[in-house]
Design a protein around this motif. Structure first.
Motif, short mmCIF file in Angstrom:
data_model
loop_
_atom_site.label_atom_id
_atom_site.label_comp_id
_atom_site.label_asym_id
_atom_site.label_seq_id
_atom_site.Cartn_x
_atom_site.Cartn_y
_atom_site.Cartn_z
N ARG A 1 -30.05 -23.18 -18.60
CA ARG A 1 -30.29 -24.07 -17.70
C ARG A 1 -29.19 -24.44 -17.01
O ARG A 1 -29.00 -24.79 -15.66
CB ARG A 1 -30.65 -25.28 -18.69
N GLU B 1 -39.71 -26.69 -10.55
CA GLU B 1 -39.30 -26.82 -11.92
C GLU B 1 -38.58 -25.48 -12.45
O GLU B 1 -38.98 -24.80 -13.23
CB GLU B 1 -40.72 -27.20 -12.72
N GLU C 1 -31.67 -33.25 -15.40
CA GLU C 1 -31.47 -32.23 -14.24
C GLU C 1 -31.49 -32.67 -12.87
O GLU C 1 -30.35 -32.55 -12.18
CB GLU C 1 -32.63 -31.15 -14.30
N THR D 1 -38.82 -31.46 -10.72
CA THR D 1 -38.46 -31.22 -11.97
C THR D 1 -39.14 -32.43 -12.85
O THR D 1 -39.30 -33.62 -12.30
CB THR D 1 -36.86 -31.22 -12.18
N GLN E 1 -43.16 -22.18 -10.01
CA GLN E 1 -42.88 -22.52 -11.24
C GLN E 1 -43.16 -21.35 -12.17
O GLN E 1 -42.58 -20.95 -13.08
CB GLN E 1 -43.70 -23.76 -11.62
N THR F 1 -37.66 -24.94 -16.26
CA THR F 1 -38.48 -25.32 -17.49
C THR F 1 -38.54 -24.27 -18.50
O THR F 1 -38.82 -23.06 -18.02
CB THR F 1 -40.09 -25.46 -16.69
#
Length: 261
Positions: free
Chosen positions: A176, A166, A203, A198, A89, A169
């Motif tokens: 995205r 993730e 998503e 996530t 992440q 994020t």
């Protein structure tokens, strides 16, 4: 039938603190098929990150067993590492390096020759639309561009299983969506299994073939997004958030301020 890409039985992790034991993961049973995109969801403190860290060999389990990409997690962690990719992440790009250097260095860490590592860097750049960025310092990249480079690093060794923690994020909606398309393409073109954690329910709904919800260190629900919405929200046209709230009684954290690409 081919063996699963990931299979765990009673996978457990307990941390020992001065205040006493903390049972972060209380016995996770998972089966992830080869070529599947699995969404791994849960509220804060549910055990998602601890499970991910165990499956990627970063944290040893205190109980249970797991096989990842055909290799035993406890008996052959090096074999697991050779066959997985992991995109954390927090990222991890060196701002002093350019994109090409990062990719070549990753290839060398996977014991490619310098020529093979340079070839793999060029190959990945073409596949992930990074060719124009190869000689650009990573510090000069946008948020979406950095994420694509980080995913490229996770693909250098042609992994059978790609772990994404993730991955979108903080990205703006356009970036995205681009990364969602990239994940779908990686699976379609390479047959790669994708294990996706996530907190963005849209998503998981858009990407995952199957969703596993964990809470308090155990699996509390699993199924396709449509199955979960029908079973727990009473309507396959409902949002995955409705099903998630029905299962856990808790919300996921808000997405931070998005970063423009």
């Amino acid at each position: 039938m081919p063996s699963p890409a990931i299979q765990t039985r009673a996978l457990t992790r307990t941390f020992t603190l001065k205040s006493g034991p903390v049972h972060a993961v209380r016995g996770i049973d998972l089966t992830v098929g080869r070529g599947e995109i699995l969404g791994f969801l849960g509220p804060n403190g549910a055990g998602k990150t601890t499970t991910l860290r165990m499956l990627t060999t970063l944290l040893p389990p205190t109980g249970g067993e797991a096989v990842v990409a055909g290799h035993d997690l406890l008996g052959d962690p090096a074999g697991v590492r050779r066959r997985i990719g992991y995109v954390a992440q927090s990222g991890g790009l060196d701002p002093a390096c350019d994109v090409r250097e990062e990719l070549v260095t990753q290839g060398r860490l996977h014991r490619l020759s310098r020529a093979a590592a340079r070839h793999r860097a060029e190959e990945l750049a073409g596949e992930l639309d990074l060719t124009a960025l190869l000689d650009r310092p990573t510090a000069a990249l946008s948020g979406g561009q950095r994420r694509r480079v980080e995913i490229a690093l996770g693909l250098v060794n042609r992994p059978e299983v790609l772990f994404l923690d993730e991955p979108t994020t903080g990205l703006d909606p356009g970036s995205r969506s681009d990364l969602w398309d990239l994940v779908r393409r990686i699976r379609a073109e390479n047959g790669t299994t994708v294990f996706l954690t996530t907190h963005l329910l849209d998503e998981a709904d858009a990407l995952a073939d199957r969703v596993v919800v964990v809470d308090a260190g155990t699996v509390v629900a699993e199924g396709s997004p449509a199955d979960l919405k029908s079973r727990y929200a009473g309507d396959p046209a409902a949002s995955l958030l409705d099903a998630f709230l029905a299962v856990t009684g808790r919300c996921l954290p808000d997405d931070p301020e998005p970063v423009a690409i």
